[in-house]
Design a protein around this motif. Structure first.
Motif, PDB file in Angstrom:
ATOM      1  N   LEU A   1      -0.353  -4.066  -2.810  1.00  0.00           N
ATOM      2  CA  LEU A   1      -0.032  -5.329  -3.490  1.00  0.00           C
ATOM      3  C   LEU A   1      -1.280  -6.182  -3.669  1.00  0.00           C
ATOM      4  CD1 LEU A   1       3.244  -6.294  -1.581  1.00  0.00           C
ATOM      5  CD2 LEU A   1       3.096  -5.591  -3.971  1.00  0.00           C
TER       6      LEU A   1
ATOM      7  N   LYS B   1      -2.631  -7.301  -7.370  1.00  0.00           N
ATOM      8  CA  LYS B   1      -2.776  -8.707  -7.743  1.00  0.00           C
ATOM      9  C   LYS B   1      -4.239  -9.118  -7.921  1.00  0.00           C
ATOM     10  CE  LYS B   1       1.563 -10.052  -5.502  1.00  0.00           C
ATOM     11  NZ  LYS B   1       2.265 -10.461  -6.744  1.00  0.00           N
TER      12      LYS B   1
ATOM     13  N   GLU C   1       7.740  -9.960  -1.360  1.00  0.00           N
ATOM     14  CA  GLU C   1       7.319  -9.024  -2.394  1.00  0.00           C
ATOM     15  C   GLU C   1       8.113  -7.720  -2.398  1.00  0.00           C
ATOM     16  OE1 GLU C   1       5.058  -9.738  -4.676  1.00  0.00           O
ATOM     17  OE2 GLU C   1       4.384 -11.645  -3.821  1.00  0.00           O
TER      18      GLU C   1
END
Length: 394
Positions: free
Chosen positions: A139, A143, A245
């Protein structure tokens, strides 16, 4: 006459073009229809069971596999965790007073086709937590908080942990592959695992430190350092990141928790935040149910996508579950692989798993659209997998 012939020829051409395009349009519609049929369970207990026969499985053989699994209670980890300190050394965090007996479930195409034991018990999953930590790393890259997994950690983290000439070279990828050779101390445990009181039966003999990336060693101190480094980037507790998330979007229960050590709190932007571990070797760790682990495994089976939303990139799922370089065992980014067919000889080479002590297992098999979660067993994963796959009708 010429004008009439022109319009006739034009109409005929358009008709032929329409006939040529129709199969493509139909194929696209069929693909969309097929995609829409992929099943995802609702939140919590809203999870559909199906009879094995409905999904092409031999019910009798599958039940035989489950009955065998029920007899394989682990002897490694006492039910009251009373041997924890003897095995791993001085604890840094808490443990539950008790755990469930061996339990698990089998998913086929996302549906539950077998379930046994207490699959709702939120027990420590030991090093299976590393695959969850790996997902947070994914993640972070998705990002653009990290430009490249091959970047040195020192480029982003400036807390003294990577100041030495040796540690300064270490990359995120080396941490994820357990080849970092990071040198130092994390929460009172040294990276060399030297000291019987601190490490119990896990104590190791002194050895010469190798160049980062050239030597594999399964090392929780170094993985805990990775967790702290990720906390520095996110600037909020990693359990909160995982919840927002991943776990909430996949409909996980509210019973799981990622328990920190008693002494693993750091100051970030003036706030005290806990740093979590990549296992339960010294207490704490990820306490989670088999059902929630099955959801996590199913997310990876679906290449990071859940009910129309891409939670973690498909590219990360592929990278994390692909063998990386010649150093070490068949290992991705904190996932165990079967590329060489050594871990599970009777399973597809494309299968992979999150594994932890007590033989906590989340096994993913894209070739057969299967996920198996099996906890607190004696470790003979291949024998069980072989029995389950025998139920799959070709």
């Amino acid at each position: 006459m010429m004008l009439r012939r022109y319009f006739y020829t034009l109409a005929l051409a358009l008709g032929l073009l329409a006939c040529q395009q129709q199969p493509q349009q139909t194929a696209t519609a069929q693909q969309q229809q097929t995609a829409s049929k992929v099943y995802f369970p609702g939140k919590g207990d809203n999870w559909e069971h199906k009879q094995p026969e409905q999904l092409g499985l031999d019910a009798a053989k599958l039940q035989e596999a489950v009955e065998w699994a029920k007899t394989q209670e682990t002897t490694q980890m006492k039910k009251d965790f009373s041997t924890q300190e003897e095995i791993f050394g001085t604890p840094l965090g808490p443990l539950p007073a008790d755990r469930a007996f061996t339990n698990g479930l089998i998913l086929k195409n996302g549906y539950i086709v077998a379930e046994w034991g207490d699959t709702k018990a939120a027990d420590p999953t030991y090093s299976a937590a590393k695959s969850f930590l790996s997902t947070i790393l994914g993640l972070t890259i998705d990002k653009d908080m990290i430009q490249s997994i091959t970047d040195p950690v020192a480029k982003y983290v400036h807390d003294g942990g990577y100041d030495s000439a040796h540690n300064n070279k270490i990359t995120w990828e080396q941490h994820a592959r357990q080849t970092s050779e990071w040198e130092g101390e994390s929460w009172g445990k040294n990276s060399n695992f030297i000291g019987h009181e601190a490490f119990g039966k896990g104590e190791r003999k002194p050895r010469e430190l190798q160049e980062p990336g050239t030597f594999y060693e399964y090392n929780d101190v170094r993985i805990n350092r990775l967790a702290l480094s990720l906390l520095r980037l996110w600037e909020k507790p990693l359990p909160q990141v995982l919840k927002q998330e991943i776990m909430d979007p996949i409909g996980a229960s509210d019973t799981w928790q990622w328990v920190p050590y008693r002494n693993s709190t750091v100051s970030i932007n003036g706030q005290q935040m806990p740093s979590v571990s990549g296992g339960t070797r010294w207490g704490g760790g990820l306490w989670i149910s088999a059902r929630d682990e099955a959801r996590f495994g199913y997310l990876f089976l679906r290449n990071g996508r859940w009910d129309g939303k891409q939670l973690v990139s498909e590219e990360w799922v592929k990278q994390a579950t692909t063998r990386r370089g010649p150093v070490g065992p068949d290992y991705g980014y904190l996932w165990w692989l079967n590329t060489e067919g050594k871990f599970w000889p009777d399973a597809p080479t494309t299968s992979y798993a999150a594994l932890g002590a007590g033989q906590n297992t989340i096994w993913v098999d894209p070739a057969h659209d299967l996920v198996i979660v099996w906890r607190w067993h004696d470790g003979n994963q291949n024998e069980f997998i072989k029995r389950v796959l025998a139920a799959v009708k070709e």
